[in-house]
Design a protein around this motif. Structure first.
Motif, PDB file in Angstrom:
ATOM      1  N   PHE A  22       0.862  -1.235   0.084  1.00 30.70           N
ATOM      2  CA  PHE A  22       0.015   0.083  -0.013  1.00 30.70           C
ATOM      3  C   PHE A  22       0.991   1.177   0.100  1.00 30.70           C
ATOM      4  CE2 PHE A  22      -3.713  -2.544   2.211  1.00 30.70           C
ATOM      5  CZ  PHE A  22      -3.907  -3.154   0.805  1.00 30.70           C
ATOM      6  N   HIS A  23       1.833   1.302   0.794  1.00 35.76           N
ATOM      7  CA  HIS A  23       2.735   2.446   0.718  1.00 35.76           C
ATOM      8  C   HIS A  23       3.385   2.647  -0.784  1.00 35.76           C
ATOM      9  CE1 HIS A  23       3.340   3.900   4.747  1.00 35.76           C
ATOM     10  NE2 HIS A  23       3.493   2.668   5.287  1.00 35.76           N
ATOM     11  N   ARG A  24       3.568   1.572  -1.368  1.00 32.50           N
ATOM     12  CA  ARG A  24       4.383   1.870  -2.784  1.00 32.50           C
ATOM     13  C   ARG A  24       3.548   2.260  -3.803  1.00 32.50           C
ATOM     14  NH1 ARG A  24       6.090  -2.784  -2.776  1.00 32.50           N
ATOM     15  NH2 ARG A  24       4.552  -4.516  -4.302  1.00 32.50           N
ATOM     16  N   HIS A  25       2.284   1.928  -3.583  1.00 32.16           N
ATOM     17  CA  HIS A  25       0.961   2.446  -4.521  1.00 32.16           C
ATOM     18  C   HIS A  25       0.371   3.850  -3.800  1.00 32.16           C
ATOM     19  CE1 HIS A  25       1.567  -0.939  -7.129  1.00 32.16           C
ATOM     20  NE2 HIS A  25       1.572  -1.854  -6.218  1.00 32.16           N
ATOM     21  N   ARG A  26       0.857   4.072  -2.801  1.00 30.15           N
ATOM     22  CA  ARG A  26       0.223   5.352  -2.154  1.00 30.15           C
ATOM     23  C   ARG A  26      -1.200   5.068  -1.752  1.00 30.15           C
ATOM     24  NH1 ARG A  26       1.918  11.060  -4.283  1.00 30.15           N
ATOM     25  NH2 ARG A  26       1.178  11.387  -2.231  1.00 30.15           N
ATOM     26  N   LEU A  27      -1.601   4.011  -1.201  1.00 31.20           N
ATOM     27  CA  LEU A  27      -2.872   3.604  -0.615  1.00 31.20           C
ATOM     28  C   LEU A  27      -2.967   4.065   0.815  1.00 31.20           C
ATOM     29  CD1 LEU A  27      -3.461   0.385  -2.741  1.00 31.20           C
ATOM     30  CD2 LEU A  27      -4.656   2.964  -3.291  1.00 31.20           C
ATOM     31  N   ARG A  83       7.005   1.274  20.469  1.00 28.68           N
ATOM     32  CA  ARG A  83       7.344   1.149  18.929  1.00 28.68           C
ATOM     33  C   ARG A  83       7.183   2.454  18.235  1.00 28.68           C
ATOM     34  NH1 ARG A  83       8.357   1.722  14.713  1.00 28.68           N
ATOM     35  NH2 ARG A  83       8.325   0.567  12.767  1.00 28.68           N
ATOM     36  N   PHE A  84       6.248   3.317  18.866  1.00 23.06           N
ATOM     37  CA  PHE A  84       6.103   4.677  17.966  1.00 23.06           C
ATOM     38  C   PHE A  84       6.399   5.819  18.727  1.00 23.06           C
ATOM     39  CE2 PHE A  84       3.287   0.994  16.375  1.00 23.06           C
ATOM     40  CZ  PHE A  84       3.947   1.181  15.008  1.00 23.06           C
ATOM     41  N   HIS A  85       5.814   6.130  19.875  1.00 16.67           N
ATOM     42  CA  HIS A  85       5.962   7.297  20.452  1.00 16.67           C
ATOM     43  C   HIS A  85       7.283   7.714  20.930  1.00 16.67           C
ATOM     44  CE1 HIS A  85       1.693   8.152  22.464  1.00 16.67           C
ATOM     45  NE2 HIS A  85       1.567   7.542  21.118  1.00 16.67           N
ATOM     46  N   THR A  86       8.241   6.722  21.145  1.00 15.93           N
ATOM     47  CA  THR A  86       9.585   6.913  21.588  1.00 15.93           C
ATOM     48  C   THR A  86      10.436   6.886  20.223  1.00 15.93           C
ATOM     49  OG1 THR A  86       9.577   5.198  23.548  1.00 15.93           O
ATOM     50  CG2 THR A  86      11.626   5.680  22.550  1.00 15.93           C
ATOM     51  N   VAL A  87       9.999   6.189  19.111  1.00 17.68           N
ATOM     52  CA  VAL A  87      10.712   6.331  18.003  1.00 17.68           C
ATOM     53  C   VAL A  87      10.455   7.540  17.143  1.00 17.68           C
ATOM     54  CG1 VAL A  87      10.729   5.289  15.573  1.00 17.68           C
ATOM     55  CG2 VAL A  87      10.772   3.804  17.567  1.00 17.68           C
ATOM     56  N   HIS A  88       9.329   8.110  17.280  1.00 17.78           N
ATOM     57  CA  HIS A  88       9.089   9.351  16.761  1.00 17.78           C
ATOM     58  C   HIS A  88       9.831  10.591  17.493  1.00 17.78           C
ATOM     59  CE1 HIS A  88       5.829   7.678  14.260  1.00 17.78           C
ATOM     60  NE2 HIS A  88       4.801   7.766  15.313  1.00 17.78           N
ATOM     61  N   ARG A  89       9.703  10.460  18.703  1.00 15.64           N
ATOM     62  CA  ARG A  89      10.716  11.352  19.392  1.00 15.64           C
ATOM     63  C   ARG A  89      12.107  11.444  19.084  1.00 15.64           C
ATOM     64  NH1 ARG A  89       6.759  10.184  24.432  1.00 15.64           N
ATOM     65  NH2 ARG A  89       5.322  12.166  24.266  1.00 15.64           N
ATOM     66  N   ALA A  90      12.582  10.411  18.527  1.00 15.95           N
ATOM     67  CA  ALA A  90      14.092  10.468  18.240  1.00 15.95           C
ATOM     68  C   ALA A  90      14.152  10.808  16.668  1.00 15.95           C
ATOM     69  CB  ALA A  90      14.619   8.959  18.471  1.00 15.95           C
ATOM     70  N   GLN A  91      13.118  10.356  15.959  1.00 14.61           N
ATOM     71  CA  GLN A  91      13.145  10.497  14.639  1.00 14.61           C
ATOM     72  C   GLN A  91      13.335  12.097  14.106  1.00 14.61           C
ATOM     73  OE1 GLN A  91       9.852   8.530  13.625  1.00 14.61           O
ATOM     74  NE2 GLN A  91      10.625   6.946  12.337  1.00 14.61           N
ATOM     75  N   GLN A 193      15.577   9.203   3.350  1.00 18.86           N
ATOM     76  CA  GLN A 193      15.283   7.902   3.869  1.00 18.86           C
ATOM     77  C   GLN A 193      14.628   7.863   4.955  1.00 18.86           C
ATOM     78  OE1 GLN A 193      18.934   5.462   4.060  1.00 18.86           O
ATOM     79  NE2 GLN A 193      18.019   3.863   5.103  1.00 18.86           N
ATOM     80  N   GLY A 194      15.092   8.743   5.832  1.00 22.57           N
ATOM     81  CA  GLY A 194      14.355   9.093   7.219  1.00 22.57           C
ATOM     82  C   GLY A 194      12.979   9.566   7.249  1.00 22.57           C
ATOM     83  N   LEU A 195      12.650  10.212   6.040  1.00 25.66           N
ATOM     84  CA  LEU A 195      11.203  10.588   5.774  1.00 25.66           C
ATOM     85  C   LEU A 195      10.286   9.558   5.302  1.00 25.66           C
ATOM     86  CD1 LEU A 195      12.006  14.186   4.059  1.00 25.66           C
ATOM     87  CD2 LEU A 195      11.002  13.937   6.354  1.00 25.66           C
ATOM     88  N   ARG A 196      10.991   8.505   4.664  1.00 21.68           N
ATOM     89  CA  ARG A 196      10.348   7.532   4.175  1.00 21.68           C
ATOM     90  C   ARG A 196       9.831   6.656   5.437  1.00 21.68           C
ATOM     91  NH1 ARG A 196      13.717   7.856  -0.598  1.00 21.68           N
ATOM     92  NH2 ARG A 196      15.042   6.461   0.603  1.00 21.68           N
ATOM     93  N   GLN A 197      10.831   6.288   6.204  1.00 19.08           N
ATOM     94  CA  GLN A 197      10.735   5.644   7.468  1.00 19.08           C
ATOM     95  C   GLN A 197       9.595   6.419   8.276  1.00 19.08           C
ATOM     96  OE1 GLN A 197      12.222   2.582   8.137  1.00 19.08           O
ATOM     97  NE2 GLN A 197      10.506   2.503   9.606  1.00 19.08           N
ATOM     98  N   LEU A 198       9.811   7.615   8.789  1.00 17.30           N
ATOM     99  CA  LEU A 198       8.852   8.329   9.320  1.00 17.30           C
ATOM    100  C   LEU A 198       7.148   8.248   8.792  1.00 17.30           C
ATOM    101  CD1 LEU A 198       8.000  10.362  11.399  1.00 17.30           C
ATOM    102  CD2 LEU A 198       8.325  12.251   9.868  1.00 17.30           C
ATOM    103  N   GLU A 200       6.201   5.640   7.191  1.00 16.83           N
ATOM    104  CA  GLU A 200       5.880   4.326   7.104  1.00 16.83           C
ATOM    105  C   GLU A 200       5.283   4.139   8.516  1.00 16.83           C
ATOM    106  OE1 GLU A 200       8.475   1.473   5.670  1.00 16.83           O
ATOM    107  OE2 GLU A 200       8.634   2.146   3.803  1.00 16.83           O
ATOM    108  N   ASP A 201       6.252   4.554   9.482  1.00 19.76           N
ATOM    109  CA  ASP A 201       5.913   4.215  11.176  1.00 19.76           C
ATOM    110  C   ASP A 201       4.654   5.211  11.426  1.00 19.76           C
ATOM    111  OD1 ASP A 201       8.343   2.972  11.231  1.00 19.76           O
ATOM    112  OD2 ASP A 201       9.405   4.401  12.193  1.00 19.76           O
ATOM    113  N   LEU A 202       4.473   6.334  11.212  1.00 18.78           N
ATOM    114  CA  LEU A 202       3.308   7.153  11.575  1.00 18.78           C
ATOM    115  C   LEU A 202       2.105   6.527  10.771  1.00 18.78           C
ATOM    116  CD1 LEU A 202       2.413   9.411  13.156  1.00 18.78           C
ATOM    117  CD2 LEU A 202       2.961  11.017  11.004  1.00 18.78           C
TER     118      LEU A 202
END
Length: 219
Positions: A22-27, A83-91, A193-198, A200-202
């Motif tokens: 879905f990410h690849r096809h922007r769904l 998995r998400f709150h802690t990671v976003h604060r680092a990203q 690369q970091g923006l793509r990971q953000l 996907e994570d968000l």
């Protein structure tokens, strides 16, 4: 039921790997997760046959992955926090630093994402406020079993999720769908690369809350 008739959110839950497709096809499977696959493909003008084939090739079940639909609220919330709150604060602070550097060094180059650092700073502020409200108000209500009291805060969080989705769209517009130009420097490539990971994570973060945790407040 055919895959085309199922919602994006259901497919992400049932088929590990569907989110990557879905990410690849922007769904949009987070804020737009209730739409059927057929509806989502029609809205994007995409051919259904190859995407359905990709989904059918995925394994069903979860094996080593956890089916979070079966987890109790306390375990799901712990996963969201770690998995998400802690990671976003680092990203976000690192992405802001990289964006400032790229805008400073390459401001005159075509394709420079001018305004990206400011947008990421705004997003970081909004996301931090959002996460604090979840941590201090909403999540404790779920953990204490106060599901009726959680319904109001859930509606607020869902509205803020829509804002986060709009922020991701703006980032996509500023960065040519997070695609670095030919010959981009190491810093520029690391930023994207970091923006793509953000992204996907968000999106996965919002999916788990909107479609797995929040509906438990409506019993």
């Amino acid at each position: 039921m055919s895959l085309l008739a199922r919602s994006l959110a259901e497919l992400v839950c049932d088929r590990p790997g569907a989110s990557a497709i879905f990410h690849r096809h922007r769904l949009d499977f987070c804020c737009g997760g209730q739409q059927s696959l057929a509806e989502a493909l029609a809205a994007r003008g995409l051919d259904a046959e190859p995407i359905v084939a990709e989904l059918e090739a995925l394994p069903q079940g979860h094996d080593n992955d956890i089916d979070w639909r079966q987890a109790d609220s306390a375990r799901l919330i712990e996963h969201l926090l770690t998995r998400f709150h802690t990671v976003h604060r680092a990203q976000l602070p690192e992405l802001i630093r990289l964006a400032r550097r790229v805008e400073q060094v390459h401001r005159d180059r075509p394709g420079c994402p001018r305004g990206l650092a400011s947008q990421l700073m705004l997003m970081a502020e909004e996301l931090e406020s959002h996460m604090q409200k979840e941590e201090q108000i909403l999540f404790p209500l779920f953990q204490q079993g106060e599901l009726a009291l959680a319904a109001g805060p859930v509606r607020v969080m869902e509205a803020e999720h829509e804002q986060h989705g709009s922020s991701l769209e703006l980032i996509s517009e500023l960065t040519n769908d997070i695609t670095p130009p030919e010959g981009a420097c190491v810093t520029w490539r690391a930023l994207y690369q970091g923006l793509r990971q953000l992204r996907e994570d968000l999106m996965l973060h919002i999916h788990l809350e909107n479609h797995l945790l929040f509906p438990r407040a409506q019993v």
